[in-house]
Design a protein around this motif. Structure first.
Motif, PDB file in Angstrom:
ATOM      1  N   ALA A  13      35.252  36.285  26.990  1.00 23.83           N
ATOM      2  CA  ALA A  13      36.364  36.089  27.934  1.00 23.83           C
ATOM      3  C   ALA A  13      36.990  34.808  27.097  1.00 23.83           C
ATOM      4  O   ALA A  13      36.355  33.883  26.623  1.00 23.83           O
ATOM      5  CB  ALA A  13      35.688  35.535  29.017  1.00 23.83           C
ATOM      6  N   THR A  58      40.474  38.832  29.280  1.00 21.51           N
ATOM      7  CA  THR A  58      40.368  38.184  30.831  1.00 21.51           C
ATOM      8  C   THR A  58      39.077  37.928  31.405  1.00 21.51           C
ATOM      9  O   THR A  58      38.028  38.748  31.068  1.00 21.51           O
ATOM     10  CB  THR A  58      41.045  38.964  31.852  1.00 21.51           C
ATOM     11  N   ALA A  59      38.740  36.751  31.737  1.00 22.78           N
ATOM     12  CA  ALA A  59      37.232  36.424  32.000  1.00 22.78           C
ATOM     13  C   ALA A  59      36.872  37.558  33.381  1.00 22.78           C
ATOM     14  O   ALA A  59      37.958  37.728  34.331  1.00 22.78           O
ATOM     15  CB  ALA A  59      37.274  34.933  32.787  1.00 22.78           C
ATOM     16  N   PRO A  60      35.947  37.901  33.520  1.00 20.25           N
ATOM     17  CA  PRO A  60      35.441  38.812  34.495  1.00 20.25           C
ATOM     18  C   PRO A  60      35.852  38.310  35.985  1.00 20.25           C
ATOM     19  O   PRO A  60      36.317  39.271  36.717  1.00 20.25           O
ATOM     20  CB  PRO A  60      33.816  39.064  34.646  1.00 20.25           C
ATOM     21  N   GLU A  61      35.954  37.137  36.307  1.00 18.55           N
ATOM     22  CA  GLU A  61      36.036  36.710  37.541  1.00 18.55           C
ATOM     23  C   GLU A  61      37.642  36.801  37.798  1.00 18.55           C
ATOM     24  O   GLU A  61      38.113  36.662  38.934  1.00 18.55           O
ATOM     25  CB  GLU A  61      35.623  35.201  37.782  1.00 18.55           C
ATOM     26  N   ASP A  62      38.237  36.671  36.932  1.00 20.97           N
ATOM     27  CA  ASP A  62      39.753  36.624  36.814  1.00 20.97           C
ATOM     28  C   ASP A  62      40.387  38.228  36.939  1.00 20.97           C
ATOM     29  O   ASP A  62      41.599  38.355  37.305  1.00 20.97           O
ATOM     30  CB  ASP A  62      40.479  35.861  35.914  1.00 20.97           C
ATOM     31  N   ARG A  63      39.608  39.228  36.504  1.00 27.22           N
ATOM     32  CA  ARG A  63      40.127  40.631  36.560  1.00 27.22           C
ATOM     33  C   ARG A  63      40.643  41.199  37.706  1.00 27.22           C
ATOM     34  O   ARG A  63      41.448  41.995  37.691  1.00 27.22           O
ATOM     35  CB  ARG A  63      39.100  41.388  35.775  1.00 27.22           C
ATOM     36  N   ASP A  64      40.058  40.851  38.937  1.00 24.98           N
ATOM     37  CA  ASP A  64      40.609  41.290  40.129  1.00 24.98           C
ATOM     38  C   ASP A  64      42.060  40.796  40.351  1.00 24.98           C
ATOM     39  O   ASP A  64      42.737  41.703  41.009  1.00 24.98           O
ATOM     40  CB  ASP A  64      39.552  41.082  41.282  1.00 24.98           C
ATOM     41  N   LYS A  65      42.278  39.585  40.042  1.00 22.67           N
ATOM     42  CA  LYS A  65      43.628  39.056  40.060  1.00 22.67           C
ATOM     43  C   LYS A  65      44.744  39.862  39.402  1.00 22.67           C
ATOM     44  O   LYS A  65      45.721  39.501  40.007  1.00 22.67           O
ATOM     45  CB  LYS A  65      43.571  37.684  39.699  1.00 22.67           C
TER      46      LYS A  65
END
Length: 67
Positions: A13, A58-65
């Motif tokens: 990431a 992209t960081a995993p926690e930002d992928r949904d965004k």
């Protein structure tokens, strides 16, 4: 292959991935194919592109965004 490298942690990431030109050379693909790959990775939220800087994982926690 890039997707696999991201999933395996080879590309972490925030890390810049190789340029389109480098991917074309490494994989022996056409420019149009390379562009399709980059678009698909962006559409999947796996990378984001910063104009003039390149494309980054992209960081995993930002992928949904991204969706």
């Amino acid at each position: 292959m890039i997707k696999t490298r991201i999933a395996s942690g080879e590309y972490k990431a925030g890390e810049r991935i190789p340029s389109l030109v480098a991917l074309i050379e490494e994989f022996g693909i056409a420019n149009a194919t390379g562009q399709k790959v980059m678009r698909a990775l962006r559409a999947d939220g796996l990378i984001h592109t910063e104009p003039g800087m390149g494309s980054f994982v992209t960081a995993p926690e930002d992928r949904d965004k991204a969706e």
